[in-house]
Write a protein that holds these residues in place. Structure first.
Motif, PDB file in Angstrom:
ATOM      1  N   TYR A  17      -9.144  38.979  -3.906  1.00  0.00           N
ATOM      2  CA  TYR A  17      -8.547  38.725  -2.600  1.00  0.00           C
ATOM      3  C   TYR A  17      -9.012  37.403  -2.026  1.00  0.00           C
ATOM      4  O   TYR A  17      -8.217  36.616  -1.564  1.00  0.00           O
ATOM      5  CB  TYR A  17      -8.877  39.877  -1.647  1.00  0.00           C
ATOM      6  N   CYS A  40      -3.742  31.717  -3.540  1.00  0.00           N
ATOM      7  CA  CYS A  40      -2.960  32.948  -3.352  1.00  0.00           C
ATOM      8  C   CYS A  40      -2.281  33.369  -4.654  1.00  0.00           C
ATOM      9  O   CYS A  40      -2.242  34.550  -4.990  1.00  0.00           O
ATOM     10  CB  CYS A  40      -1.919  32.762  -2.251  1.00  0.00           C
ATOM     11  N   GLN A  41      -1.755  32.410  -5.402  1.00  0.00           N
ATOM     12  CA  GLN A  41      -1.106  32.724  -6.680  1.00  0.00           C
ATOM     13  C   GLN A  41      -2.116  33.295  -7.673  1.00  0.00           C
ATOM     14  O   GLN A  41      -1.821  34.264  -8.372  1.00  0.00           O
ATOM     15  CB  GLN A  41      -0.428  31.481  -7.253  1.00  0.00           C
ATOM     16  N   ASN A  43      -4.910  34.855  -6.896  1.00  0.00           N
ATOM     17  CA  ASN A  43      -5.281  36.187  -6.411  1.00  0.00           C
ATOM     18  C   ASN A  43      -4.254  37.227  -6.858  1.00  0.00           C
ATOM     19  O   ASN A  43      -4.612  38.327  -7.291  1.00  0.00           O
ATOM     20  CB  ASN A  43      -5.402  36.203  -4.888  1.00  0.00           C
ATOM     21  N   LEU A  44      -2.972  36.889  -6.749  1.00  0.00           N
ATOM     22  CA  LEU A  44      -1.907  37.807  -7.167  1.00  0.00           C
ATOM     23  C   LEU A  44      -1.966  38.058  -8.669  1.00  0.00           C
ATOM     24  O   LEU A  44      -1.867  39.205  -9.125  1.00  0.00           O
ATOM     25  CB  LEU A  44      -0.541  37.244  -6.775  1.00  0.00           C
ATOM     26  N   CYS A  48      -2.678  41.755 -10.370  1.00  0.00           N
ATOM     27  CA  CYS A  48      -1.775  42.341 -11.376  1.00  0.00           C
ATOM     28  C   CYS A  48      -2.543  42.660 -12.659  1.00  0.00           C
ATOM     29  O   CYS A  48      -2.352  43.722 -13.250  1.00  0.00           O
ATOM     30  CB  CYS A  48      -0.617  41.394 -11.672  1.00  0.00           C
TER      31      CYS A  48
END
Length: 75
Positions: A17, A40-41, A43-44, A48
């Motif tokens: 996060y 942010c990318q 973290n995503l 996943c």
């Protein structure tokens, strides 16, 4: 992670996060990360990966690798 017996003594969970803020929007959620959109990318991607890969050692290795790549991408 490399300390002998560590995983037998600890219950470790990964929550990719970082220092981010979330905002509820009409279409879902919007995230703003401390170091910008690249963070942010990553973290995503890490979130996943932790859902798709069930082996903790593999999850941890991936997170370390991607965190290193993210750091180099945003510095």
């Amino acid at each position: 992670m490399r300390a002998e017996g560590f995983m037998r003594m600890a219950n470790v969970s990964l929550f990719p996060y970082g220092n981010a803020e979330e905002t509820k929007t009409a279409s879902g959620w919007s995230f703003t990360c401390q170091h910008g959109p690249s963070e942010c990318q990553y973290n995503l991607l890490e979130a996943c990966a932790t859902k798709l890969v069930t082996n903790f050692s593999q999850q941890f290795a991936f997170i370390v690798s991607s965190a290193t790549a993210c750091h180099h991408a945003i510095v």
